[in-house]
Design a protein around this motif. Structure first.
Motif, PDB file in Angstrom:
ATOM      1  N   MET A 136      20.285  16.588 -13.024  1.00  0.00           N
ATOM      2  CA  MET A 136      21.246  17.048 -12.039  1.00  0.00           C
ATOM      3  C   MET A 136      22.667  16.823 -12.557  1.00  0.00           C
ATOM      4  SD  MET A 136      19.667  15.801  -8.406  1.00  0.00           S
ATOM      5  CE  MET A 136      18.067  16.366  -7.856  1.00  0.00           C
TER       6      MET A 136
ATOM      7  N   ASP B 113      28.136  18.303  -9.404  1.00  0.00           N
ATOM      8  CA  ASP B 113      27.623  18.746  -8.112  1.00  0.00           C
ATOM      9  C   ASP B 113      27.476  17.600  -7.120  1.00  0.00           C
ATOM     10  OD1 ASP B 113      27.397  21.416  -8.904  1.00  0.00           O
ATOM     11  OD2 ASP B 113      25.440  21.063  -9.819  1.00  0.00           O
TER      12      ASP B 113
ATOM     13  N   SER C 115      25.206  18.203  -1.382  1.00  0.00           N
ATOM     14  CA  SER C 115      25.307  18.370  -2.834  1.00  0.00           C
ATOM     15  C   SER C 115      24.033  18.978  -3.407  1.00  0.00           C
ATOM     16  CB  SER C 115      25.591  17.014  -3.494  1.00  0.00           C
ATOM     17  OG  SER C 115      26.840  16.498  -3.076  1.00  0.00           O
TER      18      SER C 115
ATOM     19  N   PHE D 140      23.540  22.428  -5.524  1.00  0.00           N
ATOM     20  CA  PHE D 140      22.843  22.337  -6.814  1.00  0.00           C
ATOM     21  C   PHE D 140      21.710  23.368  -6.890  1.00  0.00           C
ATOM     22  CE2 PHE D 140      19.265  20.610  -9.264  1.00  0.00           C
ATOM     23  CZ  PHE D 140      19.856  20.441 -10.498  1.00  0.00           C
TER      24      PHE D 140
ATOM     25  N   LYS E 109      21.856  26.405  -9.693  1.00  0.00           N
ATOM     26  CA  LYS E 109      20.804  26.412 -10.712  1.00  0.00           C
ATOM     27  C   LYS E 109      19.789  27.526 -10.468  1.00  0.00           C
ATOM     28  CE  LYS E 109      20.247  23.647 -13.509  1.00  0.00           C
ATOM     29  NZ  LYS E 109      20.668  23.581 -14.917  1.00  0.00           N
TER      30      LYS E 109
END
Length: 356
Positions: free
Chosen positions: A1, A5, A277, A281, A285
């Motif tokens: 991760m 983000d 968050s 993310f 992605k």
């Protein structure tokens, strides 16, 4: 991760724990940490469903979701709603409740049980309608064919208004039975709260459908432009209300840890920052395109949560049950998505190369 983000979540964690230590030392910091973990565990499905809406926005609106949106989530749902619950239970003014809940949190814990059936009826009905709206429609991807194809076929038998009327009648009948049986202490309050949940759902659905129609018309015209202006604002408001409705389980679960409003807000606020968050993310992605069953798993989790909330009208359900049941559906959908993606990659690699 990527750390970028999650900068907001990391900052919220640091500030929250420092403030908790200042308020009550290690014990308060421990309570805040427990609440944050509870929020993330119960709201992972929230992040997945939020991502399905947020991916329609451009990066500017996504940043707004992380900044202005988190303020609404923390101070609206995680501070205002618990305070309203305590005010309704004690019938005292908000300032007295706020100070008393901090000074004597244990003295208020039993009061929460007085209004839990009402909160459960509202949240359960709202989430149940979201679950039915998804699975009564046909989708390109099907995760569990035996269940999903039958529900989709059932939904296709009715025109949209007739299907909604069928759902409303079913929910109202359930609320009536619940009020007369396992919700006897709130024979008027339970159906009233449930009907408010229905009205809220249909109001928000109309707004979101209007925005979605505009977005689809732009796409049909050959434009990939994300919704802007009024359409984007309506979708943003829908996202905020959706986030709030998902938070009922963590709010009610949080009361089992503490009713200290200060610690309550800090802990759930930290968890909400991680959920926000994680949502961004997933969008950036493009995880929802890669993990094709993840959205289905999230909506199954919604259905489980809705049923558990409706059960809580008459009987308390341990928080770990909702956490494990909801998260397990997400995990199962993720694992199956990975297996499917790897299978397709292997099949593609086995195909003979094309010759020019």
């Amino acid at each position: 991760m990527r750390g970028r983000d999650f900068r907001l979540a990391y900052g919220a964690t640091l500030l929250g724990l420092v403030f908790a230590l200042w308020l009550g030392g290690v014990r308060s910091a421990t309570v805040v940490a427990m609440l944050a973990v509870l929020e993330v565990a119960l709201s992972f499905d929230n992040a997945v469903v939020n991502a399905t809406v947020l991916r329609r926005f451009d990066e500017r609106w996504q940043r707004l979701f992380l900044t202005v949106g988190i303020l609404i989530a923390v101070f609206g749902m995680r501070l205002l709603i618990p305070l309203v619950v305590l005010v309704a239970a004690t019938r005292q003014n908000p300032f007295h409740v706020l100070s008393s809940s901090v000074k004597d949190p244990n003295g208020y814990s039993h009061e929460i049980l007085n209004v839990q059936p009402l909160i459960a009826a509202f949240g359960g009905v709202f989430l149940l309608m979201i679950f039915m709206d998804f699975f009564l429609s046909d989708h390109d991807q099907i995760w569990l064919p035996f269940f999903e194809r039958r529900l989709a076929a059932f939904g296709e038998r009715f025109k949209p208004l007739a299907l909604e009327a069928f759902q409303v009648v079913g929910v109202v009948l359930f609320l009536g039975v619940a009020a007369l049986t396992f919700g006897k202490e709130h024979q008027l309050g339970v159906p009233t709260a449930g009907v408010i949940g229905l009205v809220t759902y249909f109001t928000i659905k109309r707004l979101s459908d209007s925005a979605a129609d505009k977005s689809e018309s732009l796409a049909a015209a050959g434009s990939d432009t994300p919704p802007q202006g009024r359409q984007a604002l309506m979708l943003f408001l829908y996202l905020e209300v959706l986030d709030a409705s998902f938070s009922f389980d963590s709010v009610m679960g949080g009361f089992s840890v503490t009713v200290d409003i200060a610690l309550f807000t800090i802990g759930l606020g930290i968890g909400a920052a991680y959920v926000r968050s994680l949502t961004v993310f997933l969008v950036r992605k493009k995880a929802l395109d890669k993990y094709v069953y993840l959205e289905h798993g999230a909506y199954y989790s919604i259905g489980i949560l809705a049923v558990l909330l409706l059960v809580e009208i008459g009987k308390d359900v341990p928080d770990w049950v909702a956490s494990i049941a909801g998260t397990s559906m997400i995990v199962a959908a993720f694992v199956h998505s990975v297996v499917k993606a790897r299978g397709e990659s292997s099949a593609g690699a086995d195909l003979p190369a094309a010759h020019s």
